[in-house]
Design a protein around this motif. Structure first.
Motif, PDB file in Angstrom:
ATOM      1  N   MET A 159     -16.658   1.863  -4.453  1.00 49.64           N
ATOM      2  CA  MET A 159     -15.574   1.040  -3.931  1.00 49.64           C
ATOM      3  C   MET A 159     -15.819   0.684  -2.463  1.00 49.64           C
ATOM      4  O   MET A 159     -15.660  -0.461  -2.046  1.00 49.64           O
ATOM      5  CB  MET A 159     -14.239   1.781  -4.063  1.00 49.64           C
ATOM      6  N   ASN A 160     -16.203   1.678  -1.688  1.00 52.50           N
ATOM      7  CA  ASN A 160     -16.453   1.456  -0.270  1.00 52.50           C
ATOM      8  C   ASN A 160     -17.596   0.480  -0.053  1.00 52.50           C
ATOM      9  O   ASN A 160     -17.546  -0.372   0.839  1.00 52.50           O
ATOM     10  CB  ASN A 160     -16.762   2.785   0.433  1.00 52.50           C
TER      11      ASN A 160
ATOM     12  N   PRO B 203       0.810  -1.224   0.000  1.00 53.03           N
ATOM     13  CA  PRO B 203       0.000   0.000   0.000  1.00 53.03           C
ATOM     14  C   PRO B 203       0.841   1.272   0.000  1.00 53.03           C
ATOM     15  O   PRO B 203       1.826   1.381   0.724  1.00 53.03           O
ATOM     16  CB  PRO B 203      -0.801  -0.121   1.296  1.00 53.03           C
ATOM     17  N   TYR B 204       0.442   2.222  -0.825  1.00 51.15           N
ATOM     18  CA  TYR B 204       1.081   3.521  -0.796  1.00 51.15           C
ATOM     19  C   TYR B 204       0.707   4.203   0.510  1.00 51.15           C
ATOM     20  O   TYR B 204      -0.330   3.922   1.109  1.00 51.15           O
ATOM     21  CB  TYR B 204       0.594   4.383  -1.971  1.00 51.15           C
ATOM     22  N   SER B 205       1.540   5.138   0.937  1.00 55.77           N
ATOM     23  CA  SER B 205       1.209   5.909   2.128  1.00 55.77           C
ATOM     24  C   SER B 205      -0.018   6.763   1.843  1.00 55.77           C
ATOM     25  O   SER B 205      -0.348   7.037   0.686  1.00 55.77           O
ATOM     26  CB  SER B 205       2.384   6.812   2.507  1.00 55.77           C
ATOM     27  N   ARG B 206      -0.676   7.197   2.895  1.00 59.17           N
ATOM     28  CA  ARG B 206      -1.868   8.026   2.703  1.00 59.17           C
ATOM     29  C   ARG B 206      -1.516   9.328   1.993  1.00 59.17           C
ATOM     30  O   ARG B 206      -2.315   9.851   1.226  1.00 59.17           O
ATOM     31  CB  ARG B 206      -2.546   8.298   4.047  1.00 59.17           C
ATOM     32  N   SER B 207      -0.317   9.837   2.225  1.00 53.77           N
ATOM     33  CA  SER B 207       0.057  11.090   1.561  1.00 53.77           C
ATOM     34  C   SER B 207       0.180  10.883   0.062  1.00 53.77           C
ATOM     35  O   SER B 207      -0.249  11.732  -0.738  1.00 53.77           O
ATOM     36  CB  SER B 207       1.375  11.626   2.135  1.00 53.77           C
TER      37      SER B 207
ATOM     38  N   GLN C 129     -12.902   9.615   5.366  1.00 54.65           N
ATOM     39  CA  GLN C 129     -11.977  10.749   5.437  1.00 54.65           C
ATOM     40  C   GLN C 129     -11.349  11.025   4.071  1.00 54.65           C
ATOM     41  O   GLN C 129     -11.153  12.176   3.682  1.00 54.65           O
ATOM     42  CB  GLN C 129     -10.869  10.489   6.471  1.00 54.65           C
ATOM     43  N   ARG C 130     -11.049   9.958   3.351  1.00 58.99           N
ATOM     44  CA  ARG C 130     -10.441  10.120   2.037  1.00 58.99           C
ATOM     45  C   ARG C 130     -11.428  10.787   1.082  1.00 58.99           C
ATOM     46  O   ARG C 130     -11.061  11.697   0.335  1.00 58.99           O
ATOM     47  CB  ARG C 130     -10.044   8.752   1.492  1.00 58.99           C
TER      48      ARG C 130
ATOM     49  N   MET D 269     -11.227  14.461  -0.851  1.00 56.20           N
ATOM     50  CA  MET D 269     -11.435  14.661  -2.283  1.00 56.20           C
ATOM     51  C   MET D 269     -12.501  15.722  -2.534  1.00 56.20           C
ATOM     52  O   MET D 269     -12.397  16.508  -3.478  1.00 56.20           O
ATOM     53  CB  MET D 269     -11.826  13.343  -2.942  1.00 56.20           C
ATOM     54  N   ARG D 270     -13.515  15.746  -1.695  1.00 60.38           N
ATOM     55  CA  ARG D 270     -14.554  16.773  -1.836  1.00 60.38           C
ATOM     56  C   ARG D 270     -13.951  18.174  -1.672  1.00 60.38           C
ATOM     57  O   ARG D 270     -14.342  19.111  -2.363  1.00 60.38           O
ATOM     58  CB  ARG D 270     -15.650  16.563  -0.793  1.00 60.38           C
ATOM     59  N   LYS D 271     -12.966  18.308  -0.799  1.00 62.53           N
ATOM     60  CA  LYS D 271     -12.333  19.602  -0.585  1.00 62.53           C
ATOM     61  C   LYS D 271     -11.514  20.028  -1.804  1.00 62.53           C
ATOM     62  O   LYS D 271     -11.323  21.219  -2.041  1.00 62.53           O
ATOM     63  CB  LYS D 271     -11.449  19.547   0.655  1.00 62.53           C
TER      64      LYS D 271
END
Length: 258
Positions: free
Chosen positions: A219-220, A185-189, A239-240, A244-246
């Motif tokens: 996906m969720n 997995p990639y980091s959250r950043s 949260q992700r 994205m909405r922001k």
């Protein structure tokens, strides 16, 4: 290849030597080297999938994915700052697996399951494609690739744990996955950067970035039903989606100007 195999690759980690120096850099895995290696792995994946009759080059699903790929490609080239010209290529594999990934240098692999199981619109396909293209454009795989010993370790662990369940797609796809970090997995950043960059990329290509939200909502929902291997390598949560909405206003402004 199944979700157990993908998750098994998580056992292989990238070692940080000092600061931002990784095993990949210590081993001389610069952009050019990584791109060449990824191209070789991609070609083997295509050849094996063709032999196994799992390479899709003509279905309606393939045509939709390819159309999105071709539409995004020139915009991806415009923002390429790696110093290396990408030779973008797409392979669509016939599989119920919900997954997609990209190898260094612009080698994109899509599984038909991600489109068919989620009933994706073209704009939602563009959200997946844009996200993966940004991973390649920002060379995020460098954070996951170590020396050849680590690549071999990732592959061996994955194949051992998978046993006879590697699947009809064959070992070439598995090997390419270990090389580019799929299952690591990639980091959250980095995921956030791919999300944000993907929004901008799809908007520049004329796809409504709102579709990225509906994509991850799908996906969720699938992940909640235990059906998404894509989320095993691409962490997604409320949260992700909120992040994205922001970022949507900037992408929406680009889209609205077209």
């Amino acid at each position: 290849m199944n979700s157990k195999f993908i998750l098994s690759l998580c056992a292989a980690s990238v070692i940080t030597i000092s600061g931002c120096t990784t095993v990949a850099e210590m081993a001389g895995a610069d952009s050019s080297t990584l791109n060449v290696a990824a191209a070789q792995g991609f070609n083997k994946t295509v050849q094996e999938a063709s032999a196994n009759k799992t390479l899709d080059t003509s279905s309606a699903t393939y045509k939709r994915i390819n159309a999105v790929f071709l539409r995004l490609k020139p915009y991806a080239d415009q923002v390429n700052q790696t110093g290396q010209k990408f030779s973008w290529q797409l392979a669509v594999l016939k599989s119920d697996q919900v997954n997609a990934y990209v190898a260094p240098g612009g080698k994109v692999v899509f599984y038909t399951g991600i489109v068919n199981k989620l009933n994706l619109t073209d704009a939602e396909i563009a959200a997946v494609m844009g996200h993966e293209m940004v991973h390649a454009l920002e060379e995020h795989s460098k954070n996951k690739i170590g020396a050849q010993a680590l690549t071999d370790l990732a592959l061996n662990i994955g194949l051992s744990a998978a046993g006879n369940n590697v699947g009809q797609l064959g070992t070439a796809a598995a090997q390419l996955g270990s090389q580019v970090g799929i299952g690591l997995p990639y980091s959250r950043s980095l995921e956030s950067r791919a999300d944000q960059g993907g929004l901008l990329l799809m908007a520049r290509a004329g796809y409504n970035p709102q579709a990225a939200i509906t994509l991850w909502e799908k996906m969720n929902k699938l992940d909640g039903a235990g059906g998404s291997s894509f989320l095993s390598t691409h962490p997604s949560n409320s949260q992700r989606i909120e992040a994205m909405r922001k970022n949507l206003p900037t992408a929406q402004a680009i889209y609205n100007k077209r």
